[in-house]
Design an enzyme around this catalytic site. Structure first.
Site, PDB file in Angstrom:
ATOM      1  N   SER A   1       5.101   1.486  -1.980  1.00  0.00           N
ATOM      2  CA  SER A   1       4.178   2.270  -2.805  1.00  0.00           C
ATOM      3  C   SER A   1       2.788   1.650  -2.926  1.00  0.00           C
ATOM      4  CB  SER A   1       4.852   2.476  -4.167  1.00  0.00           C
ATOM      5  OG  SER A   1       4.110   3.357  -4.946  1.00  0.00           O
ATOM      6  N   HIS A   2       2.366   1.426  -4.150  1.00  0.00           N
ATOM      7  CA  HIS A   2       1.010   0.924  -4.383  1.00  0.00           C
ATOM      8  C   HIS A   2       0.855  -0.557  -4.074  1.00  0.00           C
ATOM      9  CE1 HIS A   2       3.490   0.507  -7.932  1.00  0.00           C
ATOM     10  NE2 HIS A   2       2.773  -0.567  -8.218  1.00  0.00           N
TER      11      HIS A   2
ATOM     12  N   LYS B   1      56.247   9.194  15.517  1.00  0.00           N
ATOM     13  CA  LYS B   1      56.135   7.820  15.992  1.00  0.00           C
ATOM     14  C   LYS B   1      54.758   7.669  16.622  1.00  0.00           C
ATOM     15  CE  LYS B   1      58.946   8.938  20.135  1.00  0.00           C
ATOM     16  NZ  LYS B   1      59.466  10.288  19.854  1.00  0.00           N
TER      17      LYS B   1
ATOM     18  N   ASP C   1      53.804   6.145  26.447  1.00  0.00           N
ATOM     19  CA  ASP C   1      54.224   7.258  27.305  1.00  0.00           C
ATOM     20  C   ASP C   1      53.110   8.318  27.318  1.00  0.00           C
ATOM     21  OD1 ASP C   1      54.522   8.323  24.749  1.00  0.00           O
ATOM     22  OD2 ASP C   1      56.332   9.452  25.244  1.00  0.00           O
TER      23      ASP C   1
ATOM     24  N   ASP D   1      53.209   8.577  21.916  1.00  0.00           N
ATOM     25  CA  ASP D   1      53.967   8.324  20.688  1.00  0.00           C
ATOM     26  C   ASP D   1      54.948   7.164  20.870  1.00  0.00           C
ATOM     27  OD1 ASP D   1      55.670   9.788  22.325  1.00  0.00           O
ATOM     28  OD2 ASP D   1      56.387  11.122  20.737  1.00  0.00           O
ATOM     29  N   ARG D   2      55.209   6.813  22.141  1.00  0.00           N
ATOM     30  CA  ARG D   2      56.086   5.658  22.365  1.00  0.00           C
ATOM     31  C   ARG D   2      55.272   4.426  22.737  1.00  0.00           C
ATOM     32  NH1 ARG D   2      61.418   7.577  25.554  1.00  0.00           N
ATOM     33  NH2 ARG D   2      61.581   9.696  24.718  1.00  0.00           N
TER      34      ARG D   2
ATOM     35  N   ASP E   1      52.404  11.145  25.860  1.00  0.00           N
ATOM     36  CA  ASP E   1      51.783  11.633  24.627  1.00  0.00           C
ATOM     37  C   ASP E   1      51.540  10.512  23.623  1.00  0.00           C
ATOM     38  OD1 ASP E   1      54.469  11.304  24.114  1.00  0.00           O
ATOM     39  OD2 ASP E   1      54.676  13.115  22.905  1.00  0.00           O
TER      40      ASP E   1
HETATM   41  C1  VG1 Z   1      64.892  10.812  23.669  1.00  0.00           C
HETATM   42  C2  VG1 Z   1      65.063   9.475  22.969  1.00  0.00           C
HETATM   43  C3  VG1 Z   1      64.856   9.679  21.481  1.00  0.00           C
HETATM   44  C4  VG1 Z   1      63.455  10.278  21.241  1.00  0.00           C
HETATM   45  C5  VG1 Z   1      63.306  11.562  22.026  1.00  0.00           C
HETATM   46  C6  VG1 Z   1      61.905  12.155  21.935  1.00  0.00           C
HETATM   47  O1  VG1 Z   1      65.864  11.730  23.205  1.00  0.00           O
HETATM   48  O2  VG1 Z   1      66.333   8.926  23.214  1.00  0.00           O
HETATM   49  O3  VG1 Z   1      65.032   8.460  20.813  1.00  0.00           O
HETATM   50  O4  VG1 Z   1      63.259  10.523  19.882  1.00  0.00           O
HETATM   51  O5  VG1 Z   1      63.582  11.331  23.405  1.00  0.00           O
HETATM   52  O6  VG1 Z   1      60.922  11.257  22.416  1.00  0.00           O
HETATM   53  P1  VG1 Z   1      67.257  12.014  23.971  1.00  0.00           P
HETATM   54  O7  VG1 Z   1      67.925  13.097  23.172  1.00  0.00           O
HETATM   55  O8  VG1 Z   1      66.891  12.411  25.375  1.00  0.00           O
HETATM   56  O9  VG1 Z   1      68.008  10.727  23.960  1.00  0.00           O
HETATM   57  V1  VG1 Z   1      59.423  11.844  23.022  1.00  0.00           V
HETATM   58  O10 VG1 Z   1      58.501  10.540  23.442  1.00  0.00           O
HETATM   59  O11 VG1 Z   1      59.776  12.947  24.178  1.00  0.00           O
HETATM   60  O12 VG1 Z   1      58.772  12.659  21.633  1.00  0.00           O
HETATM   61 CO    CO Z   2      56.529  10.853  23.828  1.00  0.00          CO
END
Ligand code: VG1
Ligand code: CO
Length: 495
Positions: free
Chosen positions: A121-122, A311, A211, A215-216, A213
């Site tokens: 400011s000033h 998961k 994997d 989730d594993r 997607d």
């Molecule tokens: C398989 C696994 C199971 C898992 C499922 C989905 O099922 O043994 O533990 O939760 O796949 O995983 P199953 O009935 O084939 O034994 V996934 O990564 O496809 O969401």
């Molecule tokens: Co999966």
């Protein structure tokens, strides 16, 4: 652009006065001075409001304004601000800023608009005189005391700030739009890793995979594989100490039926609520919805927690990195050597015993044959003396089967009952054989055989898994007449 996190420490005297923080230019030029104040402000506004917001940054054009604007732009970007409006040459009068905030709020779709006004400011300007900065809120007025107090408190505790250091200088003399592509949100960039790997060099101390997607997860040490059954047990055992989210304790833990009993031992030792559910994540979800479960996992590389209802591969990796960081903090303070993934797992076995574990998958076998195989195993359950006679005939050293059943789950939350969730043979020494038909296959039937043996004796916990389990595997295959039914002499996959 990339976001780096810079370590800093609190600097005295950053209490905003009547109209912002006014100090000599040389004070502002101290390392981290401006940055600390700007970050303290962002933190006071809360990250939620800052992300996606529009920010006006301009002022009276006094000495140091240009440098300050460049710094604030880089920090705004790193804090997730979506747009920064800068007057040409950084010039905007204070009332102009107020008007812009009020006029533009919502007009460009931003939820929140505020401004850093760079002015003293000033007060005189120039290299030996004053520079100043104040924050105006979305109503166009100066931040109220409740906010400036918070900013000041934040300046007293600040430890770090994010900044997009590699962002090119914005030409503030030009009228127009300069845009930058946002930070890479992939793990690789955020962790400062390199995208390429070199198989010829030494394997890294930590490895992970997911994997399709994501989730594993698979967790690896340097030359060491962590079984998912151990992984969930180790995460549960260390969660409270190593992961802030769990610092107030675990509500409970859970595993799927075929997952090894490593988690059971942790739950028992630590006095945690424990649940054994059928294969598939949805059974955990009921428990989590009811506030009964914090950490859960499956032998099939699924691990997760109650902050979502799936998961999560990345979560598992971060959980392991948190445990590694925690263990190494303790060891580095004592100047000890690096604690590795393998060390953590071996230490866990030494404390809780080891569950040798393997799974044999027979994919795409004839569906009728698979049903017959399961039928035989159910029938055998009614004559355990006969089963034990068969076993003694194959491997006399293998323990007796104490009980056998078809797993049935009574959901404690909604009372539902799930039947025929796999056949279990439970041995007197804690060993288990589990037989299931896959529920995810798309062709024929997939037979899964889960083999597990518990070893408490510390002198026997370092064996090779397949060696240790060989007699039990043999018993499983012969008892189920697997080759006779399926025509397969070896599994499709062994994990
Ligand atoms: C398989 C696994 C199971 C898992 C499922 C989905 O099922 O043994 O533990 O939760 O796949 O995983 P199953 O009935 O084939 O034994 V996934 O990564 O496809 O969401
Ligand atoms: Co999966």
């Amino acid at each position: 652009f990339k976001v780096s996190v810079v370590s800093t420490s609190p600097i005295d005297g950053q209490k905003p006065g009547t109209s912002g923080l006014r100090k000599k230019v040389k004070v502002y030029k101290q390392p981290h001075y401006l940055e600390n104040f700007v970050q303290a402000t962002f933190n006071a506004l809360t990250p939620d409001k800052v992300k996606g917001a529009t920010l006006v940054v301009s002022g009276d054009g006094r000495y140091y304004s240009e440098q300050a604007i460049q710094i604030i732009v880089k920090m705004a970007a790193a804090n997730g601000v979506r747009r920064v409006w800068v007057g040409q040459n950084g010039l905007l009068s204070t009332p102009a800023v107020s008007a812009i905030i009020r006029e533009r709020v919502g007009a460009d779709g931003s939820r929140d608009t505020g401004a850093f006004i760079l002015t003293a400011s000033h007060n005189p300007g120039g290299p030996t005189e004053d520079f100043g900065i104040k924050y105006n809120m979305e109503n166009g007025g100066q931040a109220p005391e409740s906010v400036t107090d918070k900013i000041y408190e934040n300046t007293k505790t600040i430890k770090e700030y994010p900044i997009a250091e590699d962002l090119p200088r914005v030409d503030i003399s030009a009228i127009g739009i300069t845009s930058f592509e946002g930070p890479e949100l992939l793990l690789v960039a955020r962790m400062g890793l390199s995208k390429t790997d070199d198989a010829a060099v030494e394997p890294p101390e930590f490895g992970a995979a997911a994997d399709g997607d994501a989730d594993r997860n698979m967790i690896l040490g340097k030359r060491f594989f962590v079984t998912p059954s151990d992984s969930v047990a180790i995460i549960a055992a260390n969660a409270v100490a190593a992961i802030p989210y769990f610092s107030s304790g675990l509500k409970g833990v859970a595993r799927s039926m075929p997952t090894s009993a490593a988690l059971d031992v942790v739950a028992k030792t630590l006095g945690l609520k424990f649940f054994e559910v059928p294969t598939g994540w949805n059974f955990f979800c009921n428990l989590m919805d009811a506030g009964m479960c914090s950490v859960c996992g499956e032998e099939s590389f699924g691990t997760g927690s109650d902050y979502i209802r799936e998961k999560d591969g990345i979560w598992a990796v971060l959980a392991w990195l948190s445990i590694l960081a925690h263990k190494n903090k303790e060891s580095l303070e004592g100047n000890a050597k690096l604690v590795t993934v393998e060390d953590i797992v071996r230490q866990h076995w030494a404390t809780y015993g080891r569950h040798y574990y393997t799974r044999y998958d027979y994919e795409n076998v004839d569906a009728t044959a698979a049903k017959e195989l399961m039928g035989l195993l159910v029938k055998l359950q009614s004559s355990l003396p006969e089963v034990n006679k068969i076993i003694k005939g194959i491997h006399p050293e293998v323990a007796n089967v104490a009980s056998a059943d078809e797993f049935e789950y009574n959901d404690p939350v909604d009372g539902s009952v799930s039947k025929h969730q796999g056949i279990r043979y439970l041995f007197e020494d804690g060993s288990r054989l589990v037989f299931r038909l896959s529920g995810t296959g798309s062709e024929g039937a997939t037979v899964r055989v889960y083999i597990e043996q518990y070893e408490k004796d510390a002198s026997k916990i370092s064996r090779d898994t397949q060696d240790a389990l060989a007699p039990l595997v043999d018993v499983a295959l012969k008892l189920s007449k697997l080759q006779e039914f399926t025509g397969r002499s070896s599994p499709t996959v062994i994990t």
